[in-house]
Design a protein around this motif. Structure first.
Motif, PDB file in Angstrom:
ATOM      1  N   VAL A  90     -16.095  -5.613  12.740  1.00  0.00           N
ATOM      2  CA  VAL A  90     -14.779  -5.019  12.487  1.00  0.00           C
ATOM      3  C   VAL A  90     -13.853  -5.254  13.672  1.00  0.00           C
ATOM      4  O   VAL A  90     -14.266  -5.124  14.836  1.00  0.00           O
ATOM      5  N   GLU A  91     -12.605  -5.601  13.383  1.00  0.00           N
ATOM      6  CA  GLU A  91     -11.594  -5.814  14.424  1.00  0.00           C
ATOM      7  C   GLU A  91     -10.503  -4.748  14.417  1.00  0.00           C
ATOM      8  O   GLU A  91      -9.762  -4.623  15.397  1.00  0.00           O
ATOM      9  N   LEU A  92     -10.386  -3.992  13.320  1.00  0.00           N
ATOM     10  CA  LEU A  92      -9.352  -2.960  13.210  1.00  0.00           C
ATOM     11  C   LEU A  92      -9.791  -1.941  12.165  1.00  0.00           C
ATOM     12  O   LEU A  92     -10.361  -2.314  11.131  1.00  0.00           O
ATOM     13  N   VAL A  93      -9.520  -0.664  12.424  1.00  0.00           N
ATOM     14  CA  VAL A  93      -9.748   0.394  11.444  1.00  0.00           C
ATOM     15  C   VAL A  93      -8.396   0.935  11.005  1.00  0.00           C
ATOM     16  O   VAL A  93      -7.526   1.227  11.850  1.00  0.00           O
ATOM     17  N   VAL A  94      -8.207   1.073   9.692  1.00  0.00           N
ATOM     18  CA  VAL A  94      -6.962   1.608   9.144  1.00  0.00           C
ATOM     19  C   VAL A  94      -7.271   2.862   8.348  1.00  0.00           C
ATOM     20  O   VAL A  94      -8.024   2.823   7.376  1.00  0.00           O
ATOM     21  N   ASP A  95      -6.703   3.974   8.782  1.00  0.00           N
ATOM     22  CA  ASP A  95      -6.878   5.255   8.098  1.00  0.00           C
ATOM     23  C   ASP A  95      -5.495   5.765   7.687  1.00  0.00           C
ATOM     24  O   ASP A  95      -4.489   5.080   7.875  1.00  0.00           O
ATOM     25  N   VAL A  96      -5.445   6.971   7.133  1.00  0.00           N
ATOM     26  CA  VAL A  96      -4.184   7.643   6.835  1.00  0.00           C
ATOM     27  C   VAL A  96      -4.145   8.936   7.635  1.00  0.00           C
ATOM     28  O   VAL A  96      -5.158   9.391   8.168  1.00  0.00           O
ATOM     29  N   THR A  97      -2.970   9.534   7.736  1.00  0.00           N
ATOM     30  CA  THR A  97      -2.832  10.833   8.379  1.00  0.00           C
ATOM     31  C   THR A  97      -1.906  11.709   7.558  1.00  0.00           C
ATOM     32  O   THR A  97      -0.899  11.232   7.020  1.00  0.00           O
ATOM     33  N   TYR A  98      -2.273  12.983   7.447  1.00  0.00           N
ATOM     34  CA  TYR A  98      -1.434  13.950   6.744  1.00  0.00           C
ATOM     35  C   TYR A  98      -0.651  14.830   7.711  1.00  0.00           C
ATOM     36  O   TYR A  98       0.367  15.409   7.330  1.00  0.00           O
ATOM     37  N   PRO A 117      -9.373  -1.042  17.793  1.00  0.00           N
ATOM     38  CA  PRO A 117      -8.264  -0.106  17.605  1.00  0.00           C
ATOM     39  C   PRO A 117      -8.305   0.551  16.228  1.00  0.00           C
ATOM     40  O   PRO A 117      -8.832  -0.008  15.257  1.00  0.00           O
ATOM     41  N   LEU A 118      -7.739   1.766  16.162  1.00  0.00           N
ATOM     42  CA  LEU A 118      -7.602   2.499  14.905  1.00  0.00           C
ATOM     43  C   LEU A 118      -6.137   2.849  14.723  1.00  0.00           C
ATOM     44  O   LEU A 118      -5.492   3.357  15.649  1.00  0.00           O
ATOM     45  N   VAL A 119      -5.606   2.579  13.536  1.00  0.00           N
ATOM     46  CA  VAL A 119      -4.241   2.995  13.207  1.00  0.00           C
ATOM     47  C   VAL A 119      -4.293   3.937  12.015  1.00  0.00           C
ATOM     48  O   VAL A 119      -5.140   3.796  11.135  1.00  0.00           O
ATOM     49  N   ALA A 120      -3.402   4.931  12.032  1.00  0.00           N
ATOM     50  CA  ALA A 120      -3.319   5.905  10.941  1.00  0.00           C
ATOM     51  C   ALA A 120      -1.881   5.945  10.439  1.00  0.00           C
ATOM     52  O   ALA A 120      -0.952   6.165  11.220  1.00  0.00           O
ATOM     53  N   LEU A 121      -1.705   5.722   9.145  1.00  0.00           N
ATOM     54  CA  LEU A 121      -0.377   5.699   8.536  1.00  0.00           C
ATOM     55  C   LEU A 121      -0.126   6.991   7.771  1.00  0.00           C
ATOM     56  O   LEU A 121      -0.988   7.455   7.019  1.00  0.00           O
ATOM     57  N   ALA A 122       1.059   7.575   7.943  1.00  0.00           N
ATOM     58  CA  ALA A 122       1.394   8.849   7.327  1.00  0.00           C
ATOM     59  C   ALA A 122       1.544   8.711   5.822  1.00  0.00           C
ATOM     60  O   ALA A 122       2.185   7.778   5.328  1.00  0.00           O
ATOM     61  N   VAL A 123       0.954   9.658   5.102  1.00  0.00           N
ATOM     62  CA  VAL A 123       1.080   9.699   3.637  1.00  0.00           C
ATOM     63  C   VAL A 123       1.481  11.088   3.165  1.00  0.00           C
ATOM     64  O   VAL A 123       1.444  11.377   1.973  1.00  0.00           O
ATOM     65  N   GLY A 124       1.876  11.964   4.086  1.00  0.00           N
ATOM     66  CA  GLY A 124       2.264  13.320   3.722  1.00  0.00           C
ATOM     67  C   GLY A 124       3.728  13.417   3.351  1.00  0.00           C
ATOM     68  O   GLY A 124       4.450  12.408   3.256  1.00  0.00           O
ATOM     69  N   ASP A 125       4.190  14.654   3.181  1.00  0.00           N
ATOM     70  CA  ASP A 125       5.535  14.867   2.651  1.00  0.00           C
ATOM     71  C   ASP A 125       6.640  14.708   3.686  1.00  0.00           C
ATOM     72  O   ASP A 125       7.814  14.906   3.365  1.00  0.00           O
ATOM     73  N   GLU A 126       6.296  14.327   4.924  1.00  0.00           N
ATOM     74  CA  GLU A 126       7.337  14.091   5.913  1.00  0.00           C
ATOM     75  C   GLU A 126       8.051  12.764   5.677  1.00  0.00           C
ATOM     76  O   GLU A 126       9.129  12.523   6.215  1.00  0.00           O
ATOM     77  N   LEU A 127       7.453  11.878   4.864  1.00  0.00           N
ATOM     78  CA  LEU A 127       8.069  10.602   4.517  1.00  0.00           C
ATOM     79  C   LEU A 127       8.299  10.527   3.011  1.00  0.00           C
ATOM     80  O   LEU A 127       7.546  11.115   2.230  1.00  0.00           O
ATOM     81  N   THR A 128       9.329   9.779   2.620  1.00  0.00           N
ATOM     82  CA  THR A 128       9.528   9.504   1.207  1.00  0.00           C
ATOM     83  C   THR A 128       8.537   8.443   0.755  1.00  0.00           C
ATOM     84  O   THR A 128       7.980   7.694   1.577  1.00  0.00           O
ATOM     85  N   LEU A 129       8.328   8.344  -0.549  1.00  0.00           N
ATOM     86  CA  LEU A 129       7.437   7.309  -1.056  1.00  0.00           C
ATOM     87  C   LEU A 129       7.913   5.909  -0.660  1.00  0.00           C
ATOM     88  O   LEU A 129       7.097   5.089  -0.195  1.00  0.00           O
TER      89      LEU A 129
END
Length: 294
Positions: A90-98, A117-129
């Motif tokens: 593995v060269e990168l881990v991609v998760d989500v964050t609430y 490295p690990l990156v987490a992308l926001a999927v909560g209500d602070e962002l629009t779809l």
């Protein structure tokens, strides 16, 4: 902020953490929801993992096209076999964050032990779809995907813009009151608060008449009984079809027989193709009865 350079790769995730690598990562391990979105966008993970809700099998409600693409499932995030992951190189881990602070499904220390490295992308209500979709597309582009990749369109043509247009038209012609929920058993159900879910907010913007469960505890869900769900008078129910949820059709009598059921995943893969499939299915259901009687 993200960059893909000849001399290296850098990505600032939605926690504000900066991930760097000597070159754009090609061997990506991802939380299943993120992995399904990346696959739609043109990046095929080397493997995906689940959350605390998941077990030994890949949940089809979250998986999108992962199984058909032959992407292996490594198990639930808290129970992953570290040696197996090392074998995947593995060269990168991609998760989500609430919460904008922590990855949702993986212990960040595991990525540290793997030395990636690990990156987490926001999927909560602070962002629009649309903003969430743009973030995933931006990440996929730095990993080598075409910036315009959107995967297969529903019904063969049009993609997300066509699905949204069809949904807007169907919603305008339907009187259906729509309730989103997650079944917990014969005596308990979680009713979604529409403003807490970016895809439901988008549905409302397109004219869908979403029902709010009303006052009570819980920021994303109101936990109550099925009687309360029925009293809200839905004509159509978006039901959580993830593996750990209980579908209403397995619980006779909890909803009026004329209520129409449409599957919904609260962990919809954040890609235009996945959203288009969901919006298209809802448009089709609403369009079957312009009076919303179902």
């Amino acid at each position: 902020m993200s960059e893909a350079r000849a001399t290296g790769w850098e990505w600032t995730d939605d926690r504000g953490a900066v991930a760097v690598a000597a070159r754009p990562p090609r061997r990506v391990l991802a939380y299943v929801r993120a992995g399904a979105a990346l696959l739609d966008l043109g990046v095929t993970p080397v493997a995906v993992y689940g959350s605390g809700h998941d077990g030994a099998l890949l949940d089809p409600a979250k998986a999108g096209g992962l199984a058909a693409a032959g992407v292996p499932y490594a198990g639930a995030g808290r129970d992953l076999d570290e040696e197996r992951l090392r074998e995947l190189r593995v060269e990168l881990v991609v998760d989500v964050t609430y919460d904008g602070k922590s990855p949702y499904a993986l212990d960040e220390a595991l990525a540290g032990r793997l030395g990636v490295p690990l990156v987490a992308l926001a999927v909560g209500d602070e962002l629009t779809l649309p903003a969430i979709l743009d973030r995933f597309a931006d990440l996929a582009a730095t990993l080598g995907a075409p910036r315009t990749a959107a995967g297969p369109a529903p019904h063969g043509t049009g993609g997300l813009p066509a699905a949204e247009a069809a949904l807007r038209t169907a919603a305008a012609g339907s009187g259906a009151r729509v309730l989103a929920l997650s079944g917990a058993g014969p005596d308990q159900v979680h009713l979604a608060r529409p403003r807490a879910w970016p895809e439901l907010v988008r549905l409302a913007a397109l004219g869908v008449r979403l029902l709010d469960p009303g006052p009570g505890p819980g920021t994303s869900w109101l936990t109550t009984d099925w009687r309360r769900a029925a009293e809200l008078g839905p004509g159509l129910v978006l039901f959580d079809h993830r593996a750990h949820a209980v579908p209403p059709r397995t619980l006779p009598g909890v909803l009026p027989p004329d209520v129409r059921l449409v599957p919904w995943s609260p962990e919809l893969p954040p890609s235009p193709a996945a959203c288009a499939r969901f919006f298209g299915a809802l448009a089709e259901a609403l369009g079957r009865d312009p009076e919303g009687r179902f």
